[in-house]
Design a protein around this motif. Structure first.
Motif, mmCIF file in Angstrom:
data_model
loop_
_atom_site.group_PDB
_atom_site.id
_atom_site.type_symbol
_atom_site.label_atom_id
_atom_site.label_comp_id
_atom_site.label_asym_id
_atom_site.label_seq_id
_atom_site.Cartn_x
_atom_site.Cartn_y
_atom_site.Cartn_z
ATOM 1 N N GLY A 140 0.822 -1.210 0.000
ATOM 2 C CA GLY A 140 0.000 0.000 0.000
ATOM 3 C C GLY A 140 0.849 1.250 0.000
ATOM 4 N N SER A 141 0.433 2.241 0.781
ATOM 5 C CA SER A 141 1.124 3.537 0.799
ATOM 6 C C SER A 141 2.318 3.524 1.746
ATOM 7 N N PRO A 142 3.325 4.360 1.492
ATOM 8 C CA PRO A 142 4.459 4.456 2.409
ATOM 9 C C PRO A 142 4.037 5.016 3.760
ATOM 10 N N ARG A 143 4.685 4.542 4.815
ATOM 11 C CA ARG A 143 4.548 5.130 6.149
ATOM 12 C C ARG A 143 5.919 5.177 6.792
ATOM 13 N N ARG A 144 6.112 6.173 7.619
ATOM 14 C CA ARG A 144 7.401 6.361 8.276
ATOM 15 C C ARG A 144 7.470 5.566 9.571
ATOM 16 N N MET A 145 8.560 4.809 9.752
ATOM 17 C CA MET A 145 8.846 4.101 10.993
ATOM 18 C C MET A 145 9.946 4.827 11.745
ATOM 19 N N THR A 146 9.781 4.914 13.048
ATOM 20 C CA THR A 146 10.819 5.454 13.930
ATOM 21 C C THR A 146 11.457 4.303 14.691
ATOM 22 N N ILE A 147 12.779 4.256 14.677
ATOM 23 C CA ILE A 147 13.543 3.247 15.407
ATOM 24 C C ILE A 147 14.418 3.984 16.405
ATOM 25 N N ARG A 148 14.232 3.682 17.698
ATOM 26 C CA ARG A 148 14.909 4.457 18.748
ATOM 27 C C ARG A 148 15.782 3.545 19.613
ATOM 28 N N ASP A 149 17.015 3.981 19.841
ATOM 29 C CA ASP A 149 17.957 3.290 20.706
ATOM 30 C C ASP A 149 17.528 3.482 22.164
ATOM 31 N N ASN A 150 17.325 2.383 22.891
ATOM 32 C CA ASN A 150 16.842 2.484 24.268
ATOM 33 C C ASN A 150 17.832 3.177 25.186
ATOM 34 N N ALA A 151 19.124 3.030 24.917
ATOM 35 C CA ALA A 151 20.142 3.611 25.795
ATOM 36 C C ALA A 151 20.389 5.085 25.491
ATOM 37 N N SER A 152 20.660 5.415 24.256
ATOM 38 C CA SER A 152 21.001 6.799 23.900
ATOM 39 C C SER A 152 19.787 7.652 23.575
ATOM 40 N N ARG A 153 18.641 7.000 23.288
ATOM 41 C CA ARG A 153 17.403 7.659 22.853
ATOM 42 C C ARG A 153 17.546 8.302 21.477
ATOM 43 N N LYS A 154 18.639 8.024 20.772
ATOM 44 C CA LYS A 154 18.777 8.512 19.402
ATOM 45 C C LYS A 154 17.841 7.733 18.503
ATOM 46 N N ALA A 155 17.275 8.411 17.527
ATOM 47 C CA ALA A 155 16.295 7.773 16.643
ATOM 48 C C ALA A 155 16.689 7.946 15.195
ATOM 49 N N VAL A 156 16.311 6.955 14.397
ATOM 50 C CA VAL A 156 16.396 7.064 12.952
ATOM 51 C C VAL A 156 14.991 6.847 12.404
ATOM 52 N N HIS A 157 14.747 7.376 11.220
ATOM 53 C CA HIS A 157 13.432 7.294 10.599
ATOM 54 C C HIS A 157 13.612 6.738 9.195
ATOM 55 N N VAL A 158 12.748 5.826 8.840
ATOM 56 C CA VAL A 158 12.810 5.243 7.497
ATOM 57 C C VAL A 158 11.395 5.165 6.944
ATOM 58 N N ASP A 159 11.232 5.626 5.719
ATOM 59 C CA ASP A 159 9.938 5.543 5.041
ATOM 60 C C ASP A 159 9.809 4.150 4.429
ATOM 61 N N LEU A 160 8.888 3.354 4.977
ATOM 62 C CA LEU A 160 8.693 1.991 4.505
ATOM 63 C C LEU A 160 7.880 2.022 3.214
ATOM 64 N N GLU A 161 8.536 1.769 2.128
ATOM 65 C CA GLU A 161 7.922 1.867 0.811
ATOM 66 C C GLU A 161 7.110 0.605 0.500
ATOM 67 N N PRO A 162 6.112 0.700 -0.389
ATOM 68 C CA PRO A 162 5.386 -0.501 -0.789
ATOM 69 C C PRO A 162 6.327 -1.511 -1.442
ATOM 70 N N GLY A 163 6.206 -2.762 -1.003
ATOM 71 C CA GLY A 163 7.084 -3.805 -1.510
ATOM 72 C C GLY A 163 8.395 -3.920 -0.768
ATOM 73 N N SER A 164 8.587 -3.117 0.273
ATOM 74 C CA SER A 164 9.854 -3.151 1.004
ATOM 75 C C SER A 164 9.849 -4.248 2.063
ATOM 76 N N LEU A 165 11.049 -4.592 2.516
ATOM 77 C CA LEU A 165 11.266 -5.587 3.561
ATOM 78 C C LEU A 165 12.166 -4.974 4.631
ATOM 79 N N LEU A 166 11.716 -5.047 5.881
ATOM 80 C CA LEU A 166 12.523 -4.621 7.028
ATOM 81 C C LEU A 166 12.712 -5.838 7.920
ATOM 82 N N VAL A 167 13.960 -6.163 8.227
ATOM 83 C CA VAL A 167 14.257 -7.326 9.058
ATOM 84 C C VAL A 167 14.917 -6.845 10.342
ATOM 85 N N MET A 168 14.341 -7.255 11.484
ATOM 86 C CA MET A 168 14.844 -6.876 12.802
ATOM 87 C C MET A 168 15.287 -8.128 13.543
ATOM 88 N N SER A 169 16.518 -8.119 14.046
ATOM 89 C CA SER A 169 17.029 -9.278 14.762
ATOM 90 C C SER A 169 16.298 -9.460 16.091
#
Length: 205
Positions: A140-169
């Motif tokens: 479907g449509s892109p949506r932005r995901m926020t990924i935040r480090d629990n220790a530093s509280r620094k965050a990165v943002h990635v726009d999850l595009e249609p057809g994309s794959l995000l793998v988290m350990s």
């Protein structure tokens, strides 16, 4: 040398042709992003089918002293059960081949518009097989995901595009939170498929 759990500053740099974009590093593979995992025609076909074929559930949950609506529609399946729609089953096959992981369950979320969201969280590890990742396919449509480090509280943002794959350990669920925030921007509907390796139903704990 990059430190463990380091965050990539420029998430929007060109993706290497032979591999994913690494967002978080750890000993189990970290968090990786493939923008074009599925072809666009298949992405659109799966979205249209799942929108109508899935028995979407509107859930409610307690929050402090009241009961609130979960801000999205949800569904879940085990592949050992009957009645799983074809797209999640085909997605599991592709992911098993691509990642060499024995995914046996999928959870679906339907974000109808920018008011739908999921709060920052890490997956509940007692509901996952140790060491296996979570694989998230977006339709479907892109949506932005926020990924935040629990220790530093620094965050990165990635726009999850249609057809994309995000793998988290598995390990990243202890060190980072991820979420889809609400947005006032005009966004279309999105379906996410979160593939996991669940413990057997008769497992204790």
């Amino acid at each position: 040398m990059p430190r463990a759990h380091a965050l990539i500053d420029d998430l929007f740099a060109a993706v290497p042709a032979d591999g994913p974009r690494t967002l978080v590093e750890d000993a189990q593979g970290g968090i990786r992003y493939w923008p074009g995992f599925l072809p666009s025609n298949l992405t659109a076909e799966w979205f249209d089918e799942l929108k109508d074929a899935v028995a979407w559930e509107a859930q409610r949950r307690p929050m402090y002293d009241r009961i609130v609506d979960v801000p999205r529609l949800v569904a879940s399946y085990r592949f050992e059960d009957a009645g799983v729609p074809a797209p999640p089953t085909e997605g599991a096959r592709r992911l098993r081949e691509h990642l060499r992981e024995p995914f046996n369950a999928v959870g679906l979320n339907f974000y109808r518009d920018g008011n739908d969201s999921v709060a920052p969280h890490g997956d509940k590890l007692h509901m996952l097989q140790q060491g296996h990742p979570i694989a998230l396919v977006s339709l479907g449509s892109p949506r932005r995901m926020t990924i935040r480090d629990n220790a530093s509280r620094k965050a990165v943002h990635v726009d999850l595009e249609p057809g994309s794959l995000l793998v988290m350990s598995h390990a990243s669920q202890l060190t980072h939170e991820h979420g889809i925030p609400k947005t006032r921007e005009a966004v279309g509907p999105r379906i996410s498929l979160a593939y996991r390796v669940r413990p057997p139903r008769n497992a204790r704990g």
